[in-house]
Scaffold this motif. Structure first.
Motif, PDB file in Angstrom:
ATOM      1  N   LEU A  78       0.838  -1.205   0.000  1.00 18.35           N
ATOM      2  CA  LEU A  78       0.000   0.000   0.000  1.00 18.35           C
ATOM      3  C   LEU A  78       0.873   1.255   0.000  1.00 18.35           C
ATOM      4  CD1 LEU A  78      -2.897   1.243   0.377  1.00 18.35           C
ATOM      5  CD2 LEU A  78      -2.302   1.377   2.792  1.00 18.35           C
ATOM      6  N   LEU A  80       3.928   1.552  -0.977  1.00 16.07           N
ATOM      7  CA  LEU A  80       4.634   1.659  -2.254  1.00 16.07           C
ATOM      8  C   LEU A  80       3.726   2.215  -3.340  1.00 16.07           C
ATOM      9  CD1 LEU A  80       6.718  -1.604  -2.442  1.00 16.07           C
ATOM     10  CD2 LEU A  80       7.571   0.681  -2.826  1.00 16.07           C
ATOM     11  N   THR A  81       2.510   1.662  -3.396  1.00 16.16           N
ATOM     12  CA  THR A  81       1.577   2.143  -4.415  1.00 16.16           C
ATOM     13  C   THR A  81       1.256   3.616  -4.184  1.00 16.16           C
ATOM     14  OG1 THR A  81       0.615  -0.054  -4.303  1.00 16.16           O
ATOM     15  CG2 THR A  81      -0.558   1.560  -5.617  1.00 16.16           C
ATOM     16  N   LEU A  82       1.048   3.986  -2.925  1.00 15.50           N
ATOM     17  CA  LEU A  82       0.737   5.383  -2.610  1.00 15.50           C
ATOM     18  C   LEU A  82       1.868   6.304  -3.049  1.00 15.50           C
ATOM     19  CD1 LEU A  82      -0.828   5.454   0.977  1.00 15.50           C
ATOM     20  CD2 LEU A  82      -1.854   6.303  -1.117  1.00 15.50           C
ATOM     21  N   MET A  84       4.402   5.858  -5.069  1.00 17.30           N
ATOM     22  CA  MET A  84       4.694   5.888  -6.502  1.00 17.30           C
ATOM     23  C   MET A  84       3.598   6.599  -7.276  1.00 17.30           C
ATOM     24  SD  MET A  84       6.315   2.138  -7.105  1.00 17.30           S
ATOM     25  CE  MET A  84       6.604   2.300  -8.853  1.00 17.30           C
TER      26      MET A  84
END
Lengths: 266, 161
Positions: A78, A80-82, A84
């Motif tokens: 989560l 990482l996705t946020l 990036m």
């Protein structure tokens, strides 16, 4: 400021620029991640894989700085996705502005769907309406709030499921009559979380479009000033966009850690 | 500035799809590779530590073996010295015994030879004295009785000697 290209489908308004840029930044993030993890190697990682692993370790650092890493490990993806997605989104609006000038109401449509903002503008007596087709997805209050809402929902869901005693108890601490204040605190967290991101990126883009408009003033002096200003401001916007992606992610981790912490920890 | 609720929903949906895609196709494999590397490094470090322990152990063993060898050499030298000492002593003793035996033998030989000579002399003297006596007397004396007589006489002489 440019108007947003909005169309109405079944009574719902859709911002085409936002849809476009959200999809683009999603594709960029996914392509980057996929490219970096294409030839995964344990002993001989490539440059992109090294970069991606650096990002992963950075987010791991964020998580372990806010909570016990064992508890926080499930939120690595989560985070990482946020980071990036927000970083790419913040950068997206910087390099180009695609304004489109509409003067004719008949031309103001998108595959047959009328652009309501343009029509409203022209109908209210303006000579033309400029529509921005390109922007940072995060420079939109609703989308920034959407990201904040994901974290908000996750945090409260985790609080209720994993830690119900502490979750319901903490609304009444330190005294029972603090309940309204605690309640406001929760919503102010949501609001500041999203609005901080939106405000920073939106302001950056406003200033970029202002600087661009300046280029037509004062017979060339404005152009020079505009270019110099843009150089400085673009650089600063890259910095701000990076910082905001970092801040948003670490705040998400802080909120998650608050929802996971138990009374025994103190 | 507009606040379109559809934007909010679109971003949430897009974000969730992106999260799922990344988790499924990019981060999952990446995390497993990173985990594998972590394990590899840990394993290698363990191995290195083990090897070092083994090396230390080997060195200790070598030292002990060397010490043992040195001690053994010392023992052997000591033993050799003792053996040589005892052998020398034994040889000397043997030589002494041998010489003593030889001496005794020689003494015994001398004794027997002497006795033999005495016996021979005695019989010789008896015969000669009989001959002398018979010559002197010019007559035949019974040689047997004469010999008896001389013998008795010599015995008397021998005892007195």
């Amino acid at each position: 400021m440019h108007e947003a290209p909005i169309v109405q489908i079944a009574g719902l308004k859709f911002d085409l620029a936002l849809i476009l840029t959200v999809i683009v930044s999603g594709i960029i993030v996914f392509a980057l991640a996929k490219l970096a993890t294409r030839n995964l190697s344990v002993e001989n990682p490539g440059k992109l894989q090294n970069f991606m692993e650096w990002v992963v370790e950075f987010v791991q650092g964020l998580i372990s700085s806010t909570m016990d890493y064992k508890k926080g490990a499930p939120f690595l993806s989560l985070g990482l996705t946020l980071i990036m997605f927000i970083f790419v989104s913040n950068m997206l609006g910087l390099p180009l502005v695609v304004p489109f000038k509409y003067t004719d109401p008949a031309a103001a449509n998108f595959f047959g769907l009328p652009l309501t903002t343009v029509l409203d503008g022209l109908n209210s007596g303006k000579e033309y309406v400029e529509v921005g087709w390109w922007k940072s997805p995060t420079a939109d209050a609703a989308s920034a709030m959407g990201l904040a809402l994901i974290v908000f929902v996750l945090v409260h869901f985790l609080g209720i499921v994993k830690n119900p005693k502490h979750y319901f108890g903490h609304y009444f601490k330190p005294f029972f009559f603090f309940f309204p204040i605690n309640l406001i605190e929760q919503f102010s967290k949501l609001l500041t979380h999203g609005m901080r991101l939106f405000g920073n990126i939106f302001a950056g883009e406003v200033l970029i479009s202002v600087l661009l408009k300046m280029s037509t003033l004062w017979f060339g002096v404005g152009a020079v000033a505009s270019v110099l200003g843009l150089i400085v401001w673009q650089g600063f916007s890259i910095f701000v966009g990076t910082i905001q992606a970092f801040v948003f992610t670490i705040l998400a981790m802080v909120y998650i850690s608050q929802s996971l912490e138990t009374d025994e920890d103190h | 500035m507009h606040f379109e609720w559809t934007n909010l929903v679109i971003v949430i949906v897009a974000f969730l799809i992106l999260y799922w895609l990344l988790n499924r196709y990019a981060f999952g494999p990446l995390f497993s590779v990173m985990e594998k590397r972590r394990e590899l490094i840990k394993q290698q470090m363990d191995e290195a530590a083990q090897t070092r322990n083994q090396a230390t152990q080997f060195v200790e063993e070598q030292k002990a073996a060397l010490q043992q060898a040195r001690k053994d050499a010392q023992d052997i030298i000591e033993q050799a010295r003792q053996t040589s000492n005892s052998q020398a002593e034994q040889l000397i003793n043997q030589a002494k015994e041998e010489s003593l035996r030889l001496k005794n033998e020689a003494a015994r030989d001398i004794e027997t030879e002497k006795n033999k000579a005495v016996a021979a002399l005695r019989s010789e003297i008896g015969a000669v004295s009989v001959q002398i006596a018979s010559k002197v007397l010019q007559k035949e004396v019974d040689p047997k009785a004469q010999e008896q007589l001389v013998d008795n006489y010599l015995k008397d002489v021998g005892i007195r000697q």
